[in-house]
Design a protein around this motif. Structure first.
Motif, mmCIF file in Angstrom:
data_model
loop_
_atom_site.group_PDB
_atom_site.id
_atom_site.type_symbol
_atom_site.label_atom_id
_atom_site.label_comp_id
_atom_site.label_asym_id
_atom_site.label_seq_id
_atom_site.Cartn_x
_atom_site.Cartn_y
_atom_site.Cartn_z
ATOM 1 N N VAL A 80 9.910 2.975 11.777
ATOM 2 C CA VAL A 80 9.288 3.807 10.739
ATOM 3 C C VAL A 80 10.023 3.607 9.424
ATOM 4 N N ALA A 81 9.316 3.150 8.397
ATOM 5 C CA ALA A 81 9.942 2.902 7.108
ATOM 6 C C ALA A 81 9.316 3.784 6.044
ATOM 7 N N ALA A 82 10.165 4.367 5.212
ATOM 8 C CA ALA A 82 9.733 5.155 4.055
ATOM 9 C C ALA A 82 10.234 4.460 2.791
ATOM 10 N N VAL A 83 9.454 4.589 1.711
ATOM 11 C CA VAL A 83 9.746 3.882 0.455
ATOM 12 C C VAL A 83 10.091 4.888 -0.639
ATOM 13 N N SER B 72 7.847 15.539 9.157
ATOM 14 C CA SER B 72 8.446 16.048 7.933
ATOM 15 C C SER B 72 8.680 14.933 6.926
ATOM 16 N N VAL B 73 9.125 13.772 7.406
ATOM 17 C CA VAL B 73 9.358 12.633 6.516
ATOM 18 C C VAL B 73 8.039 12.179 5.888
ATOM 19 N N LEU B 74 6.967 12.189 6.650
ATOM 20 C CA LEU B 74 5.648 11.831 6.134
ATOM 21 C C LEU B 74 5.252 12.752 4.982
ATOM 22 N N VAL B 75 5.435 14.043 5.159
ATOM 23 C CA VAL B 75 5.052 15.025 4.141
ATOM 24 C C VAL B 75 5.963 14.957 2.925
ATOM 25 N N GLU B 76 7.252 14.788 3.141
ATOM 26 C CA GLU B 76 8.216 14.816 2.044
ATOM 27 C C GLU B 76 8.293 13.491 1.283
ATOM 28 N N SER B 77 8.202 12.371 1.998
ATOM 29 C CA SER B 77 8.478 11.073 1.385
ATOM 30 C C SER B 77 7.233 10.278 1.022
ATOM 31 N N GLY B 78 6.137 10.502 1.731
ATOM 32 C CA GLY B 78 4.929 9.722 1.493
ATOM 33 C C GLY B 78 4.509 8.990 2.751
ATOM 34 N N GLU C 129 0.823 -1.207 0.000
ATOM 35 C CA GLU C 129 0.000 0.000 0.000
ATOM 36 C C GLU C 129 0.860 1.261 0.000
ATOM 37 N N ASP C 130 1.984 1.210 0.677
ATOM 38 C CA ASP C 130 2.900 2.345 0.666
ATOM 39 C C ASP C 130 3.478 2.547 -0.736
ATOM 40 N N ILE C 131 3.896 1.476 -1.353
ATOM 41 C CA ILE C 131 4.462 1.555 -2.698
ATOM 42 C C ILE C 131 3.436 2.129 -3.677
ATOM 43 N N GLU C 132 2.182 1.739 -3.544
ATOM 44 C CA GLU C 132 1.127 2.264 -4.415
ATOM 45 C C GLU C 132 1.058 3.783 -4.348
ATOM 46 N N THR C 133 1.022 4.327 -3.134
ATOM 47 C CA THR C 133 0.887 5.772 -2.967
ATOM 48 C C THR C 133 2.135 6.509 -3.420
ATOM 49 N N VAL C 134 3.313 6.019 -3.047
ATOM 50 C CA VAL C 134 4.554 6.696 -3.432
ATOM 51 C C VAL C 134 4.709 6.703 -4.949
ATOM 52 N N SER C 135 4.347 5.612 -5.602
ATOM 53 C CA SER C 135 4.407 5.556 -7.053
ATOM 54 C C SER C 135 3.464 6.585 -7.675
ATOM 55 N N ALA C 136 2.259 6.714 -7.115
ATOM 56 C CA ALA C 136 1.280 7.666 -7.647
ATOM 57 C C ALA C 136 1.734 9.107 -7.433
ATOM 58 N N LYS C 137 2.252 9.404 -6.265
ATOM 59 C CA LYS C 137 2.678 10.781 -5.974
ATOM 60 C C LYS C 137 3.893 11.178 -6.811
#
Length: 250
Positions: free
Chosen positions: A245-248, A162-168, A69-77
């Protein structure tokens, strides 16, 4: 809180995420751009980059759901098309995890980054509520690959917003032992910061009200929670939400 209709809830079945030991976040070494002027209220759903809530059913695959689900959103953004990617592909093929019997989101992200495997569309590799034999697709097949990821312990730090806003959206592991009784409101009690067992996705945050909170996407279907989501108080590492906490990056 009141009881929900999750009468079949089983901690052995649902709470199967493994928490890796994450390094303490150090902005000078992480390579992650941190900005302290992030908005007081933010949610990736508002941008149309978050898909519908899924249901992991009787499969203990929250670790895979949160990652996909994270990959889906980051790819779209990042300019791609919002699509549902295959959770079953990760459940079947992430060999260091245990399919519907549990796994590590960070382990899955590391595997995806190392193998450069492309996640295919959900329709091509649908969820079946049990682990199966890995289906392979040629590298030329359309899909979304993970370029990199980060995983840190943000305990006692504010940069996670900040990571949430910048990275997804962010993949996190929490103590969700009491969540079967959740119907709405902001979770402030009845969970520990030392018993991580369930992988979820932070999609937003709101610090404008009396009680600031994280907005959390779960994988327990459309009848669970507050309109399918949960809200967790920001501060004091409630439910252990900022320990892993992991960011993709795709």
């Amino acid at each position: 809180m009141m009881a929900t209709n999750m009468s079949r809830f089983s901690s052995e079945r649902y709470l199967t995420a493994w928490a890796e030991t994450a390094s303490n976040f150090d902005p000078s070494r992480s390579g992650i751009q941190v900005k302290m002027n992030y908005p007081p209220k933010f949610d990736w759903r508002d941008y149309g980059f978050v898909g519908p809530v899924r249901n992991q059913e009787s499969c203990g695959g929250c670790w895979a759901f949160s990652v996909v689900e994270d990959i889906e959103t980051v790819s779209a953004k990042d300019g791609g098309k919002l699509q549902q990617l295959s959770v079953q592909q990760v459940i079947d093929c992430s060999y260091e995890n245990q399919g519907c019997n549990g796994g590590s989101p960070v382990g899955a992200l590391d595997w995806l980054a190392q193998t450069e495997l492309k996640l295919v569309n959900e329709a091509e590799y649908p969820f079946k509520d049990e682990a199966g034999i890995c289906q392979y697709f040629p590298q030329s097949h359309a899909g979304v690959a993970v370029r990199n990821y980060s995983a840190y312990d943000f305990s006692g730090r504010e940069e996670v917003m900040s990571v949430l806003v910048e990275s997804g959206p962010l993949v996190v592991i929490v103590d969700a032992i009491s969540w079967q009784d959740y119907l709405g409101g902001i979770i402030q009690h009845h969970c520990s910061s030392h018993n991580a067992n369930h992988a979820i996705l932070i999609t937003g945050c709101d610090t404008t009200g009396k009680v600031p909170y994280w907005t959390v996407r779960n994988s327990w279907g459309t009848s669970w929670g507050d309109n399918r989501y949960a809200y967790i108080k920001i501060g004091n590492d409630r439910c252990g939400i900022v320990d892993n906490v992991a960011a993709v990056f795709v």
